[in-house]
Design an enzyme around this catalytic site. Structure first.
Site, PDB file in Angstrom:
ATOM      1  N   HIS A  41     -16.084  31.966 -17.499  1.00 38.60           N
ATOM      2  CA  HIS A  41     -16.035  31.316 -18.806  1.00 38.60           C
ATOM      3  C   HIS A  41     -17.357  31.514 -19.530  1.00 38.60           C
ATOM      4  O   HIS A  41     -18.279  32.099 -18.969  1.00 38.60           O
ATOM      5  CB  HIS A  41     -15.690  29.819 -18.646  1.00 38.60           C
ATOM      6  CG  HIS A  41     -14.277  29.590 -18.262  1.00 38.60           C
ATOM      7  ND1 HIS A  41     -13.865  29.443 -16.958  1.00 38.60           N
ATOM      8  CD2 HIS A  41     -13.126  29.554 -19.002  1.00 38.60           C
ATOM      9  CE1 HIS A  41     -12.552  29.292 -16.907  1.00 38.60           C
ATOM     10  NE2 HIS A  41     -12.083  29.366 -18.137  1.00 38.60           N
TER      11      HIS A  41
ATOM     12  N   ASP B 194     -18.224  32.963 -25.919  1.00 40.72           N
ATOM     13  CA  ASP B 194     -16.799  32.940 -26.323  1.00 40.72           C
ATOM     14  C   ASP B 194     -16.632  33.367 -27.770  1.00 40.72           C
ATOM     15  O   ASP B 194     -15.816  34.233 -28.099  1.00 40.72           O
ATOM     16  CB  ASP B 194     -16.254  31.515 -26.218  1.00 40.72           C
ATOM     17  CG  ASP B 194     -15.708  31.238 -24.832  1.00 40.72           C
ATOM     18  OD1 ASP B 194     -15.259  30.109 -24.603  1.00 40.72           O
ATOM     19  OD2 ASP B 194     -15.740  32.144 -23.990  1.00 40.72           O
TER      20      ASP B 194
HETATM   21  C1  LIG Z   1     -10.212  24.709 -23.956  1.00 42.07           C
HETATM   22  C2  LIG Z   1     -10.516  25.262 -22.564  1.00 42.07           C
HETATM   23  C3  LIG Z   1     -11.168  26.658 -22.681  1.00 42.07           C
HETATM   24  C4  LIG Z   1     -12.536  26.562 -23.321  1.00 42.07           C
HETATM   25  C5  LIG Z   1     -13.112  27.947 -23.405  1.00 42.07           C
HETATM   26  C6  LIG Z   1     -13.767  28.374 -22.099  1.00 42.07           C
HETATM   27  C7  LIG Z   1     -15.109  27.696 -22.009  1.00 42.07           C
HETATM   28  C8  LIG Z   1     -13.904  29.856 -22.037  1.00 42.07           C
HETATM   29  O1  LIG Z   1     -14.926  30.425 -21.742  1.00 42.07           O
HETATM   30  S1  LIG Z   1     -12.510  30.751 -22.475  1.00 42.07           S
HETATM   31  C9  LIG Z   1     -12.892  32.416 -22.069  1.00 42.07           C
HETATM   32  C10 LIG Z   1     -12.314  32.747 -20.724  1.00 42.07           C
HETATM   33  N1  LIG Z   1     -12.518  34.132 -20.371  1.00 42.07           N
HETATM   34  C11 LIG Z   1     -11.846  35.149 -20.970  1.00 42.07           C
HETATM   35  O2  LIG Z   1     -11.041  34.963 -21.855  1.00 42.07           O
HETATM   36  C12 LIG Z   1     -12.164  36.522 -20.449  1.00 42.07           C
HETATM   37  C13 LIG Z   1     -10.897  37.352 -20.138  1.00 42.07           C
HETATM   38  N2  LIG Z   1      -9.910  36.573 -19.452  1.00 42.07           N
HETATM   39  C14 LIG Z   1     -10.045  36.268 -18.138  1.00 42.07           C
HETATM   40  O3  LIG Z   1     -11.022  36.528 -17.486  1.00 42.07           O
HETATM   41  C15 LIG Z   1      -8.884  35.482 -17.532  1.00 42.07           C
HETATM   42  O4  LIG Z   1      -7.803  35.516 -18.413  1.00 42.07           O
HETATM   43  C16 LIG Z   1      -9.234  33.998 -17.257  1.00 42.07           C
HETATM   44  C17 LIG Z   1     -10.321  33.907 -16.205  1.00 42.07           C
HETATM   45  C18 LIG Z   1      -9.670  33.315 -18.537  1.00 42.07           C
HETATM   46  C19 LIG Z   1      -7.978  33.308 -16.766  1.00 42.07           C
HETATM   47  O5  LIG Z   1      -7.573  33.945 -15.561  1.00 42.07           O
HETATM   48  P1  LIG Z   1      -6.036  33.920 -15.187  1.00 42.07           P
HETATM   49  O6  LIG Z   1      -5.940  34.300 -13.763  1.00 42.07           O
HETATM   50  O7  LIG Z   1      -5.438  32.630 -15.638  1.00 42.07           O
HETATM   51  O8  LIG Z   1      -5.401  35.042 -16.140  1.00 42.07           O
HETATM   52  P2  LIG Z   1      -5.521  36.627 -16.078  1.00 42.07           P
HETATM   53  O9  LIG Z   1      -6.122  37.084 -14.810  1.00 42.07           O
HETATM   54  O10 LIG Z   1      -6.112  37.090 -17.355  1.00 42.07           O
HETATM   55  O11 LIG Z   1      -3.976  37.079 -16.065  1.00 42.07           O
HETATM   56  C20 LIG Z   1      -3.089  36.602 -17.040  1.00 42.07           C
HETATM   57  C21 LIG Z   1      -1.796  36.466 -16.289  1.00 42.07           C
HETATM   58  O12 LIG Z   1      -0.852  35.904 -17.188  1.00 42.07           O
HETATM   59  C22 LIG Z   1       0.236  36.777 -17.331  1.00 42.07           C
HETATM   60  N3  LIG Z   1       0.716  36.683 -18.698  1.00 42.07           N
HETATM   61  C23 LIG Z   1      -0.022  36.707 -19.843  1.00 42.07           C
HETATM   62  N4  LIG Z   1       0.763  36.603 -20.900  1.00 42.07           N
HETATM   63  C24 LIG Z   1       2.027  36.510 -20.449  1.00 42.07           C
HETATM   64  C25 LIG Z   1       3.295  36.396 -21.069  1.00 42.07           C
HETATM   65  N5  LIG Z   1       3.425  36.342 -22.385  1.00 42.07           N
HETATM   66  N6  LIG Z   1       4.393  36.329 -20.233  1.00 42.07           N
HETATM   67  C26 LIG Z   1       4.272  36.373 -18.904  1.00 42.07           C
HETATM   68  N7  LIG Z   1       3.092  36.486 -18.241  1.00 42.07           N
HETATM   69  C27 LIG Z   1       2.000  36.546 -19.032  1.00 42.07           C
HETATM   70  C28 LIG Z   1      -0.318  38.132 -17.030  1.00 42.07           C
HETATM   71  O13 LIG Z   1       0.706  39.018 -16.685  1.00 42.07           O
HETATM   72  C29 LIG Z   1      -1.242  37.824 -15.873  1.00 42.07           C
HETATM   73  O14 LIG Z   1      -0.495  37.691 -14.693  1.00 42.07           O
HETATM   74  P3  LIG Z   1      -1.074  38.282 -13.297  1.00 42.07           P
HETATM   75  O15 LIG Z   1      -2.267  37.464 -12.991  1.00 42.07           O
HETATM   76  O16 LIG Z   1       0.075  38.086 -12.326  1.00 42.07           O
HETATM   77  O17 LIG Z   1      -1.386  39.726 -13.545  1.00 42.07           O
HETATM   78  C30 LIG Z   1      -9.254  25.370 -21.685  1.00 42.07           C
HETATM   79  C31 LIG Z   1      -9.649  25.860 -20.270  1.00 42.07           C
HETATM   80  C32 LIG Z   1      -8.598  25.280 -19.293  1.00 42.07           C
HETATM   81  C33 LIG Z   1      -7.573  24.630 -20.234  1.00 42.07           C
HETATM   82  C34 LIG Z   1      -6.745  23.519 -19.634  1.00 42.07           C
HETATM   83  C35 LIG Z   1      -5.999  24.034 -18.385  1.00 42.07           C
HETATM   84  O18 LIG Z   1      -5.329  25.269 -18.639  1.00 42.07           O
HETATM   85  C36 LIG Z   1      -5.016  22.980 -17.861  1.00 42.07           C
HETATM   86  C37 LIG Z   1      -4.110  22.350 -18.925  1.00 42.07           C
HETATM   87  C38 LIG Z   1      -2.995  23.354 -19.257  1.00 42.07           C
HETATM   88  C39 LIG Z   1      -2.002  22.709 -20.308  1.00 42.07           C
HETATM   89  O19 LIG Z   1      -0.987  23.634 -20.591  1.00 42.07           O
HETATM   90  C40 LIG Z   1      -2.821  22.428 -21.593  1.00 42.07           C
HETATM   91  C41 LIG Z   1      -3.897  21.430 -21.270  1.00 42.07           C
HETATM   92  C42 LIG Z   1      -4.884  21.887 -20.191  1.00 42.07           C
HETATM   93  C43 LIG Z   1      -5.726  20.682 -19.813  1.00 42.07           C
HETATM   94  C44 LIG Z   1      -5.746  23.065 -20.732  1.00 42.07           C
HETATM   95  C45 LIG Z   1      -6.535  22.626 -22.009  1.00 42.07           C
HETATM   96  C46 LIG Z   1      -7.472  23.701 -22.510  1.00 42.07           C
HETATM   97  O20 LIG Z   1      -6.730  24.800 -22.962  1.00 42.07           O
HETATM   98  C47 LIG Z   1      -8.437  24.125 -21.406  1.00 42.07           C
HETATM   99  C48 LIG Z   1      -9.361  22.985 -21.048  1.00 42.07           C
END
Ligand SMILES: C[C@H](CCC[C@H](C)C(=O)SCCNC(=O)CCNC(=O)[C@H](O)C(C)(C)COP(=O)(O)OP(=O)(O)OC[C@H]1O[C@@H](n2cnc3c(N)ncnc32)[C@H](O)[C@@H]1OP(=O)(O)O)[C@H]1CC[C@H]2[C@@H]3[C@H](O)C[C@@H]4C[C@H](O)CC[C@]4(C)[C@H]3C[C@H](O)[C@]12C
Length: 384
Positions: free
Chosen positions: A124, A154
């Site tokens: 993050h 970010d």
């Molecule tokens: C508000 C909070 C976030 C604040 C910002 C934070 C400080 C950041 O820094 S965000 C920046 C994060 N980093 C990046 O974006 C860099 C690139 N991305 C990644 O490194 C990763 O995506 C990851 C580390 C961010 C996440 O890893 P993850 O393993 O989850 O995902 P990936 O490896 O990327 O793979 C994605 C997989 O998903 C599949 N996919 C994607 N799209 C689809 C689709 N359309 N259909 C089907 N499948 C899909 C894809 O195929 C991949 O699958 P595989 O792995 O099998 O290949 C928020 C931070 C946390 C949030 C809370 C949390 O989520 C829990 C609750 C959830 C609820 O729904 C809402 C409330 C929450 C409390 C939620 C609230 C906020 O959003 C957060 C606090």
């Protein structure tokens, strides 16, 4: 608007990708956010959804991935916010999509970039800021390094930098007719932003430990001070001509003080300034310093910032139809300014059918995708 007619597909991700999509939407691009179908309950709320439409598509189903490929065939930009390798596993990597649409601008917004030992690691903002070297420069004297919310990696080094890359690639495509892949690493984005810090290392600006330099909390004339009513004033009187006006406003005599750049005297001067600022309210200090060049400005809450006369005069903050305040798009272009949508944010899947029809799918094909559970129409409000 400047980006009118540009078709963007933004795969739903966390914070940085949504900001990138919102910037493009604010300046006229037609941004479709591709949301997940199966995890409605876990949707990472996109609070930066202004001006976007939502299509719910299950990329894990072959029909869903095929549908995205078809959509990308007619799109100008794809923003993907996943870890390296995810899109390749879905059969949606750049080689495939650029083969089918050589004009596509394929923006890969990640923390660590598409290569390197951390490319497949989770992370993050604070992690990217740390790896960039910038976090080591942030924080008060004798305290741990401090990440300013998730603004730097970010948003500044991620969402904004990626949007810049997309606009540059669109501009280049106007000449070459060809798209390309953008590897937008937040580590490198925030490091790039810090070029001034790197280039000024030898200027003596950073010769003291963290928190004791001119711009990182060491200097008394570049600091925040508490007022008698528990608010704060931000002081940035760097140049001698402005520093003189600060001293005058504080009711001090310049001749009786150590010289401005006497670093060893800075801690004592800070204490003196703090004791003076603590004697008046924020409003009283504003009446002293407003319309001077002392570089002293009140530290405003979000509500106060939106209602401050200067910001009101410029309409720097806008209200949508729900009465929600937010900053207007920046910068302001004189002839083709951004016209941000005032509509509420889209529900997940709200525009699935409309978008598929627009991109050339027939009603029969849409019905088939629905029966294959590859798309969703649910009108659920995205969380957060
Ligand atoms: C508000 C909070 C976030 C604040 C910002 C934070 C400080 C950041 O820094 S965000 C920046 C994060 N980093 C990046 O974006 C860099 C690139 N991305 C990644 O490194 C990763 O995506 C990851 C580390 C961010 C996440 O890893 P993850 O393993 O989850 O995902 P990936 O490896 O990327 O793979 C994605 C997989 O998903 C599949 N996919 C994607 N799209 C689809 C689709 N359309 N259909 C089907 N499948 C899909 C894809 O195929 C991949 O699958 P595989 O792995 O099998 O290949 C928020 C931070 C946390 C949030 C809370 C949390 O989520 C829990 C609750 C959830 C609820 O729904 C809402 C409330 C929450 C409390 C939620 C609230 C906020 O959003 C957060 C606090």
């Amino acid at each position: 608007m400047a980006l009118g007619g540009v078709r963007v597909l933004e795969l739903a991700g966390l914070a940085p990708g949504p900001l990138c999509g919102m910037i493009l939407a604010d300046f006229g691009a037609q941004v479709v956010r591709v949301d997940r179908v199966s995890r409605f309950a876990e949707a990472h709320g996109d609070v930066q959804a202004r001006g976007k439409r939502s299509l719910a598509l299950d990329l894990k189903r072959p029909q869903g991935a095929a549908a995205l490929r078809r959509l990308c065939g007619r799109a100008d930009v794809l923003i993907e916010p996943f870890r390296h390798g995810v899109m390749e596993r879905l059969g949606l990597g750049p080689e495939v999509l650029l083969q089918e649409n050589p004009r596509l601008i394929y923006a890969r917004l990640t923390g660590f970039g598409q290569t390197g030992k951390y490319a497949k690691s989770a992370g993050h903002d604070i992690n990217y800021l740390a790896l960039s070297g910038v976090l080591s420069k942030l924080g008060r004297k004798n305290e741990n390094p401090y990440a300013p919310v998730n603004l730097l990696a970010d948003f500044a080094g991620g969402g904004v930098m990626c949007a810049l890359g997309i606009v540059i690639a669109l501009f280049e495509r106007a000449r070459s007719g060809r798209g390309q892949v953008i590897d937008a690493s937040m580590v490198e984005g925030v490091a790039y932003l810090s070029s001034f810090l790197w280039k000024s290392q030898k200027m003596g600006l950073w010769s003291q430990p963290r928190g004791q330099n001119l711009l990182d909390g060491g200097a008394p004339f570049y600091e925040v001070y508490r007022t008698s009513d528990g608010k704060f004033m931000a002081v940035g009187a760097i140049e001698p001509v402005f520093y003189k006006q600060l001293i005058k406003g504080l009711g001090l005599n310049l001749d009786e003080l150590p010289t401005q750049m006497s670093v060893s005297d800075w801690p004592g001067m800070k204490k003196k300034f703090a004791s003076i600022f603590a004697q008046k309210t924020q409003a009283e200090w504003c009446s002293i310093f407003d319309s001077t060049d002392a570089c002293v400005i009140p530290v405003l809450s979000f509500d106060d910032a939106a209602s401050h006369p200067h910001n009101k005069e410029r309409s720097s903050f806008i209200k949508n139809e729900q009465g929600e305040m937010s900053p207007r798009p920046a910068p302001v272009l004189s002839r083709t300014p951004a016209v941000p949508s005032r509509k509420r944010d889209p529900f997940i899947g709200e525009h699935t059918e409309e978008i598929l029809l627009e991109y050339g799918f027939t009603k029969q094909e849409i019905a088939k995708l629905y029966s294959d559970k590859a798309i969703g129409f649910k009108n659920l409000k995205a969380n957060l």
